[in-house]
Design a protein around this motif. Structure first.
Motif, mmCIF file in Angstrom:
data_model
loop_
_atom_site.group_PDB
_atom_site.id
_atom_site.type_symbol
_atom_site.label_atom_id
_atom_site.label_comp_id
_atom_site.label_asym_id
_atom_site.label_seq_id
_atom_site.Cartn_x
_atom_site.Cartn_y
_atom_site.Cartn_z
ATOM 1 N N UNK A 1 48.867 68.593 69.720
ATOM 2 C CA UNK A 1 49.282 68.290 68.446
ATOM 3 C C UNK A 1 49.421 66.787 68.418
ATOM 4 N N UNK A 2 50.139 65.981 69.451
ATOM 5 C CA UNK A 2 50.049 64.551 69.550
ATOM 6 C C UNK A 2 48.834 64.139 69.499
ATOM 7 N N UNK A 3 47.721 64.393 70.001
ATOM 8 C CA UNK A 3 46.514 63.898 70.014
ATOM 9 C C UNK A 3 45.767 63.992 68.517
ATOM 10 N N UNK B 1 36.902 59.755 71.506
ATOM 11 C CA UNK B 1 38.518 59.467 70.973
ATOM 12 C C UNK B 1 39.495 60.412 71.662
ATOM 13 N N UNK B 2 38.891 61.548 71.692
ATOM 14 C CA UNK B 2 39.500 62.929 72.147
ATOM 15 C C UNK B 2 39.752 62.754 73.652
ATOM 16 N N UNK B 3 38.837 62.477 74.402
ATOM 17 C CA UNK B 3 38.821 62.211 76.042
ATOM 18 C C UNK B 3 39.877 61.254 76.376
ATOM 19 N N UNK B 4 39.703 60.199 75.694
ATOM 20 C CA UNK B 4 40.488 58.905 75.828
ATOM 21 C C UNK B 4 41.946 59.225 75.927
ATOM 22 N N UNK B 5 42.634 60.213 74.922
ATOM 23 C CA UNK B 5 43.828 60.853 74.771
ATOM 24 C C UNK B 5 44.124 61.728 75.518
ATOM 25 N N UNK B 6 43.159 62.288 76.412
ATOM 26 C CA UNK B 6 43.603 63.206 77.330
ATOM 27 C C UNK B 6 44.305 62.781 78.352
ATOM 28 N N UNK B 7 45.374 62.232 78.298
ATOM 29 C CA UNK B 7 46.216 61.701 79.546
ATOM 30 C C UNK B 7 47.162 62.415 80.415
ATOM 31 N N UNK B 8 47.259 63.885 80.132
ATOM 32 C CA UNK B 8 48.408 64.831 80.639
ATOM 33 C C UNK B 8 49.531 64.281 80.014
#
Length: 80
Positions: free
Chosen positions: A50-52, A38-45
């Motif tokens: 904080x948003x994650x 779930x963390x990896x998916x949200x690492x979009x640059x």
């Protein structure tokens, strides 16, 4: 403000309750549990840590400030 981004070219395979990341140019595979995925998916640059935390806090019904430290640790582990 840190805005983590997934490494380009990484491919993923789903395995039961885990995800396997295959790094280009390497014969290594990294296995993530569902939380790390779930963390990896949200690492979009685009998203800050904080948003994650905000996104995952809503998803898992927990206060973002309670999971921010875990997200920071997760991002550090993913970077390695």
């Amino acid at each position: 403000m840190l805005r983590p981004r997934r490494r380009p070219g990484v491919t993923r395979r789903h395995r039961a309750d885990e995800i396997e990341l295959l790094v280009p140019g390497s014969d290594q595979a990294h296995v993530l549990n569902l939380s790390a995925e779930a963390i990896w998916e949200l690492c979009d640059g685009e998203r800050s840590l904080e948003a994650i935390a905000e996104d995952l806090g809503h998803r898992f019904e927990v206060a973002p400030e309670q999971i921010l430290g875990d997200i920071e640790a997760g991002v550090r582990a993913l970077e390695e």
